[in-house]
Design a protein around this motif. Structure first.
Motif, PDB file in Angstrom:
ATOM      1  N   GLY A  96       0.468  -1.070  -0.503  1.00  0.00           N
ATOM      2  CA  GLY A  96      -0.488   0.399  -0.134  1.00  0.00           C
ATOM      3  C   GLY A  96       0.881   1.316  -0.030  1.00  0.00           C
ATOM      4  O   GLY A  96       1.539   1.025  -0.250  1.00  0.00           O
ATOM      5  N   GLY A  97       0.071   2.533   0.025  1.00  0.00           N
ATOM      6  CA  GLY A  97       0.835   3.716   0.736  1.00  0.00           C
ATOM      7  C   GLY A  97       0.886   4.886  -0.920  1.00  0.00           C
ATOM      8  O   GLY A  97      -0.015   4.191  -2.060  1.00  0.00           O
ATOM      9  N   PRO A  98       1.573   5.909  -0.596  1.00  0.00           N
ATOM     10  CA  PRO A  98       2.542   6.017   0.338  1.00  0.00           C
ATOM     11  C   PRO A  98       1.427   6.476   1.784  1.00  0.00           C
ATOM     12  O   PRO A  98       0.251   6.821   1.244  1.00  0.00           O
ATOM     13  N   ARG A  99       2.366   5.856   2.545  1.00  0.00           N
ATOM     14  CA  ARG A  99       1.351   6.227   3.899  1.00  0.00           C
ATOM     15  C   ARG A  99       2.113   5.686   4.854  1.00  0.00           C
ATOM     16  O   ARG A  99       3.659   5.049   5.104  1.00  0.00           O
ATOM     17  N   VAL A 100       2.604   6.479   6.172  1.00  0.00           N
ATOM     18  CA  VAL A 100       2.840   6.325   7.824  1.00  0.00           C
ATOM     19  C   VAL A 100       2.252   5.474   8.329  1.00  0.00           C
ATOM     20  O   VAL A 100       1.281   4.912   8.749  1.00  0.00           O
ATOM     21  N   LEU A 154       3.755  -9.449  27.066  1.00  0.00           N
ATOM     22  CA  LEU A 154       3.191  -8.345  25.735  1.00  0.00           C
ATOM     23  C   LEU A 154       1.658  -9.702  25.591  1.00  0.00           C
ATOM     24  O   LEU A 154       2.059 -10.986  25.236  1.00  0.00           O
ATOM     25  N   ALA A 155       0.792  -9.022  24.337  1.00  0.00           N
ATOM     26  CA  ALA A 155      -0.084  -9.929  24.540  1.00  0.00           C
ATOM     27  C   ALA A 155      -0.099  -9.823  22.524  1.00  0.00           C
ATOM     28  O   ALA A 155       0.019 -10.943  22.037  1.00  0.00           O
ATOM     29  N   ARG A 156       0.802  -8.834  22.168  1.00  0.00           N
ATOM     30  CA  ARG A 156       0.481  -9.082  20.329  1.00  0.00           C
ATOM     31  C   ARG A 156       1.534  -7.737  20.015  1.00  0.00           C
ATOM     32  O   ARG A 156       1.603  -6.953  20.878  1.00  0.00           O
ATOM     33  N   PHE A 157       1.867  -7.939  18.509  1.00  0.00           N
ATOM     34  CA  PHE A 157       2.279  -6.873  18.185  1.00  0.00           C
ATOM     35  C   PHE A 157       1.623  -5.824  16.849  1.00  0.00           C
ATOM     36  O   PHE A 157       0.429  -7.220  16.409  1.00  0.00           O
ATOM     37  N   GLU A 158       1.071  -4.475  17.274  1.00  0.00           N
ATOM     38  CA  GLU A 158       0.155  -4.880  15.397  1.00  0.00           C
ATOM     39  C   GLU A 158       0.463  -3.336  14.867  1.00  0.00           C
ATOM     40  O   GLU A 158       1.521  -2.572  15.267  1.00  0.00           O
ATOM     41  N   VAL A 159       0.693  -3.593  13.006  1.00  0.00           N
ATOM     42  CA  VAL A 159       1.143  -2.629  12.587  1.00  0.00           C
ATOM     43  C   VAL A 159      -0.309  -2.145  12.239  1.00  0.00           C
ATOM     44  O   VAL A 159      -0.814  -1.667  11.441  1.00  0.00           O
ATOM     45  N   ARG A 160      -0.060  -0.489  12.296  1.00  0.00           N
ATOM     46  CA  ARG A 160      -0.959  -0.082  12.337  1.00  0.00           C
ATOM     47  C   ARG A 160      -0.600   1.747  11.130  1.00  0.00           C
ATOM     48  O   ARG A 160       0.254   1.791  11.518  1.00  0.00           O
ATOM     49  N   ALA A 161      -1.435   1.827  10.727  1.00  0.00           N
ATOM     50  CA  ALA A 161      -1.955   3.213   9.713  1.00  0.00           C
ATOM     51  C   ALA A 161      -1.561   4.256  10.794  1.00  0.00           C
ATOM     52  O   ALA A 161      -1.559   4.044  12.176  1.00  0.00           O
ATOM     53  N   ALA A 162      -1.219   5.766  10.105  1.00  0.00           N
ATOM     54  CA  ALA A 162      -0.676   6.421  10.758  1.00  0.00           C
ATOM     55  C   ALA A 162      -1.924   7.721  11.887  1.00  0.00           C
ATOM     56  O   ALA A 162      -1.965   7.280  13.356  1.00  0.00           O
ATOM     57  N   ASP A 163      -3.638   6.847  11.018  1.00  0.00           N
ATOM     58  CA  ASP A 163      -4.527   7.169  11.709  1.00  0.00           C
ATOM     59  C   ASP A 163      -5.375   6.380  12.457  1.00  0.00           C
ATOM     60  O   ASP A 163      -6.134   6.158  12.977  1.00  0.00           O
TER      61      ASP A 163
END
Length: 219
Positions: free
Chosen positions: A156-160, A198-207
């Protein structure tokens, strides 16, 4: 027979370790035996050198230096630990590769564990076909918290985007942020929480929109 026994006493005589009676008998034999006389002459330089060493060496000094037992124990322990870590890493890498092949394209996250010298390393891999994000996260247990490594591909992207560590108590800590420009991204970071918390890691968009979730335990 007596003569053969005296031949065997040449070395002991040359070193001066025969008792007085044996020395007397050997010296009585020596003028009559050219072989023993020759051997005693050949050993003279060696016995002289040993005598000189004995005179100049302090009594507390050993002939050969030996490493302390604690040094040998530490060396053996470290070598054994290195071999064990190498075997665990090879096994963990093999299992991880097989899981990736089995789950390719199914949009699932996987967890494998690999032992390290400081504690435990959790390696999580996942791909979300809907968002186009694929990532590998390593969580290395440290005394101060968790050292995190991230390799991510994002179609995807471009995005932060950002990687967020979510605790079992619901707390959140941002590990790293980056801008998607079409190329793979490799980042390192850390959080104060230990992997066990820790329960999990999440990749998120800036929003805040989640793009990929990697649980610390396979569901």
């Amino acid at each position: 027979m007596w003569s053969l026994e005296r031949h065997r006493d040449v070395g002991a005589y040359a070193l001066g370790v025969l008792d007085p009676a044996e020395r007397f008998r050997f010296e009585d034999h020596l003028p009559e035996c050219a072989t023993c006389a020759s051997l005693v002459g050949e050993l003279a330089p060696t016995t002289g050198a040993l005598a000189l060493y004995a005179r100049v060496t302090p009594p507390c000094v050993e002939v050969l230096a030996r490493p302390a037992p604690t040094f040998l124990d530490r060396a053996v322990d470290r070598l054994g630990a290195l071999h064990r870590r190498t075997r665990r890493r090879l096994w963990g890498a093999t299992v991880a590769a097989l899981l990736v092949l089995a789950a390719a394209g199914q949009g699932v996250a996987m967890l494998t564990g690999v032992g390290t010298g400081s504690g435990h390393t959790a390696t999580l891999r996942g791909h979300d076909a809907g968002t186009g994000v694929a990532a590998t996260v390593t969580a290395d247990d440290q005394d101060w918290g968790t050292q995190v490594g991230l390799d991510v591909r994002d179609s995807g992207g471009p995005r932060v985007c950002e990687l967020v560590a979510v605790g079992r108590d619901g707390s959140e800590q941002t590990v790293a942020t980056w801008t998607v420009r079409g190329d793979p991204v490799a980042l390192d970071g850390g959080v104060a929480a230990r992997p066990a918390d820790l329960a999990r890691f999440e990749v998120r968009a800036a929003d805040g929109i989640p793009l990929l979730t990697l649980p610390m335990r396979a569901s």
